[in-house]
Design an enzyme around this catalytic site. Structure first.
Site, PDB file in Angstrom:
ATOM      1  N   SER A 186      31.664  -3.874 -48.976  1.00 43.09           N
ATOM      2  CA  SER A 186      30.807  -2.791 -49.457  1.00 43.09           C
ATOM      3  C   SER A 186      29.513  -2.810 -48.650  1.00 43.09           C
ATOM      4  CB  SER A 186      30.560  -2.924 -50.960  1.00 43.09           C
ATOM      5  OG  SER A 186      29.875  -1.794 -51.452  1.00 43.09           O
ATOM      6  N   THR A 187      28.358  -2.951 -49.302  1.00 45.49           N
ATOM      7  CA  THR A 187      27.073  -2.880 -48.600  1.00 45.49           C
ATOM      8  C   THR A 187      27.010  -3.895 -47.465  1.00 45.49           C
ATOM      9  OG1 THR A 187      26.086  -2.310 -50.725  1.00 45.49           O
ATOM     10  CG2 THR A 187      24.581  -2.867 -48.933  1.00 45.49           C
ATOM     11  N   HIS A 212      33.754   0.417 -49.183  1.00 50.46           N
ATOM     12  CA  HIS A 212      33.182   1.450 -50.043  1.00 50.46           C
ATOM     13  C   HIS A 212      32.416   2.446 -49.181  1.00 50.46           C
ATOM     14  CE1 HIS A 212      33.096  -1.602 -53.623  1.00 50.46           C
ATOM     15  NE2 HIS A 212      34.303  -1.108 -53.420  1.00 50.46           N
ATOM     16  N   MET A 305      27.898  -5.482 -52.898  1.00 50.58           N
ATOM     17  CA  MET A 305      27.331  -5.645 -54.228  1.00 50.58           C
ATOM     18  C   MET A 305      28.413  -5.508 -55.286  1.00 50.58           C
ATOM     19  SD  MET A 305      24.454  -6.247 -55.688  1.00 50.58           S
ATOM     20  CE  MET A 305      23.821  -6.277 -57.374  1.00 50.58           C
ATOM     21  N   ASP A 308      33.892  -5.795 -57.332  1.00 51.89           N
ATOM     22  CA  ASP A 308      35.131  -5.074 -57.060  1.00 51.89           C
ATOM     23  C   ASP A 308      36.071  -5.926 -56.208  1.00 51.89           C
ATOM     24  OD1 ASP A 308      36.952  -2.908 -56.996  1.00 51.89           O
ATOM     25  OD2 ASP A 308      36.134  -2.224 -55.081  1.00 51.89           O
TER      26      ASP A 308
END
Length: 372
Positions: A186-187, A212, A305, A308
Site C-alpha cells: 500500500s503506502t 492499493h 498502512m 489488509d
C-alpha cells in the site's frame, strides 16, 4: 492532549485551497497552518510554519510541482501528499512524484470539483494522517543514472541478460515454473515493488501483485515497470494464464485473485465488493494464493498502512507458502508488514534491498529439492 498535525496546502486553485483547508480544519487532530498558490509562496510558508505534512498540486505556476517536490526532498524532506488529476498524463506525473519521495496522492476529480473533494474528505484526511507518521528519506543531490533498456526473453527463450547469480557454492539458479511470487503493498509500495521487480531475471517465476491504487493509475504504473524491468509487467486481465517471466498487477477499482484450470494458474479480475475497505484488496489475492498455490507460493508483504492481507498471509503460511515481510527501517509505513508478523504469517523480516535476492534463493532451493 497531542499536538495537531500541521498542514500546508499548496495549490494554484483558490477554490481547492479553500476546500482543502476547510476539510483539514474540521478534523480534531489537524490544522491547516497556511495555504500557497505557487511554490515560491509555499517555500516561505514552510520556513515560517514548519508543517508536518504538505498537500501539493502536481501542476503549478512559476515552478512545476515535480521540480518543487524534488528540491524540497533534497533540501528539507518532509511528508508530501500529491494532488493529481485522473488523466493518463496525471497518472504518469503522480508516479514520478512517488519516485521523488511523495508519500501518497489524492486523485482530484475532473468535474464537480467542490462536491468531489468533499466526497473524498475521509480519504484525504486519512492520507494526511498516514503521511504524518511516514518515514521520509532525503532525495540524493545528483540524479541517478538512467536505467538501460531491460533485456527481454525472446519468443524462443533466448535473452541478452546475464545468467542469474549462483547462491553460495550452488550451481546457477534453476527456476521452478510452478512457483508464484505473491506481493501485497500500500503506502510507499510503488517504489518498493519497482525495486524488487527490477532485480528479477527474465525467467523468474510469475509475480502477482496487489498494490492499493485507484482506477486510472495502475495501467500507467504497470507500463512504467514494464519499461524498467527484465520481466514483462502488465495489468492483470480476467481469464489470462499466469506465466513465468511476467508480473500481473491488480487493476485499480477491481478485485484480482487466482484460480486453477488443470495445471494452469488463471487470473480472475472482477467487480466484487471491497474487502477491508480496499478494492483491490491484498486479502482477496492472498486468500486465493493460499487455496490455489499452497506450497508453490512465495508471499511478500511490503510497506503500507493497516492490516489488509495479514490473515490471508497466515493462511498462505498454513498452506505451505514461504513468506517474507519488509522490515520497519526500510518501510514508508510499517503497518501491513507489522500486522502480518503479529499474525504469525512471516518466516523472514528483511530490508527491502534484500528481498529480491531472498525470493530467488527460495526458488533455487525449491528447484534443487524438486530435482532430488
Amino acid at each position: 492532549m497531542a499536538e495537531k498535525i500541521k498542514v500546508v496546502v499548496v495549490d494554484d486553485s483558490a477554490l481547492v485551497r479553500s476546500l482543502l483547508s476547510e476539510i483539514i480544519n474540521k478534523q480534531p487532530d489537524m490544522t491547516c497552518v497556511g495555504v500557497a498558490g505557487d511554490p515560491y509562496m509555499a517555500r516561505e510558508i514552510i520556513r515560517e510554519r514548519n508543517p508536518d505534512v504538505i498537500t501539493l498540486d502536481v501542476e503549478m505556476p512559476k515552478m512545476d510541482g515535480l521540480e518543487f517536490l524534488a528540491r524540497l526532498m533534497r533540501l528539507r524532506p518532509m511528508p508530501v501528499v500529491m494532488v493529481s488529476t485522473l488523466t493518463e498524463h496525471g497518472a504518469e506525473t503522480t508516479l514520478r512524484a512517488l519516485e521523488l519521495g511523495a508519500v501518497d496522492f489524492v486523485a482530484k476529480p475532473r468535474i464537480g470539483l467542490a462536491t468531489g473533494l468533499q466526497q473524498l474528505a475521509d480519504d484525504i484526511v486519512e492520507k494526511i494522517r498516514i503521511a504524518a507518521r511516514a518515514h521520509v528519506r532525503r532525495l540524493p543531490a545528483a540524479p541517478s543514472t538512467p536505467n538501460p533498456a531491460p533485456a527481454r526473453a525472446s519468443a524462443h527463450g533466448a535473452t541478452a541478460a546475464p545468467p542469474p547469480a549462483s547462491v553460495g557454492s550452488a550451481s546457477p539458479l534453476r527456476l521452478s515454473t510452478e512457483k508464484v511470487i505473491c506481493i501485497g503493498a500500500s503506502t510507499g509500495g510503488t517504489e518498493a515493488i519497482k525495486e524488487i521487480l527490477m532485480e528479477l531475471p527474465p525467467d523468474a517465476p510469475a509475480v502477482v501483485i496487489t498494490q492499493h491504487m485507484p482506477a486510472g493509475f495502475t495501467a500507467s504504473f504497470a507500463a512504467r515497470l514494464d519499461s524498467l524491468c527484465r520481466i514483462r509487467v502488465a495489468e492483470a486481465r480476467d481469464g489470462e494464464r499466469i506465466l513465468p517471466g511476467h508480473a500481473y498487477i491488480a487493476p485499480g477499482g477491481k478485485q484480482f485473485y487466482l484460480s486453477r484450470s488443470g495445471a494452469n494458474y488463471i487470473a480472475v479480475v472482477d467487480d466484487s465488493p471491497p474487502v477491508n475497505r480496499h478494492k483491490p484488496s491484498v486479502e482477496v489475492l492472498f486468500r486465493s494464493c493460499a487455496q490455489v498455490l499452497g506450497p508453490n507460493a512465495i508471499g511478500v508483504m511490503l510497506t503500507g498502512m493497516g492490516g489488509d492481507g495479514a490473515q490471508a498471509m497466515k493462511a498462505m503460511r498454513d498452506a505451505g507458502a514461504y513468506n517474507i515481510a519488509q522490515d520497519e527501517a526500510s518501510c514508508v509505513v510499517f503497518g501491513m508488514p507489522k500486522m502480518a508478523i503479529q499474525a504469525g504469517a512471516v518466516h523472514e523480516v528483511l530490508p527491502l534491498k534484500q528481498i529480491a535476492r531472498a525470493i530467488m534463493e527460495r526458488v533455487a532451493l525449491a528447484g534443487v529439492r524438486h530435482r532430488v
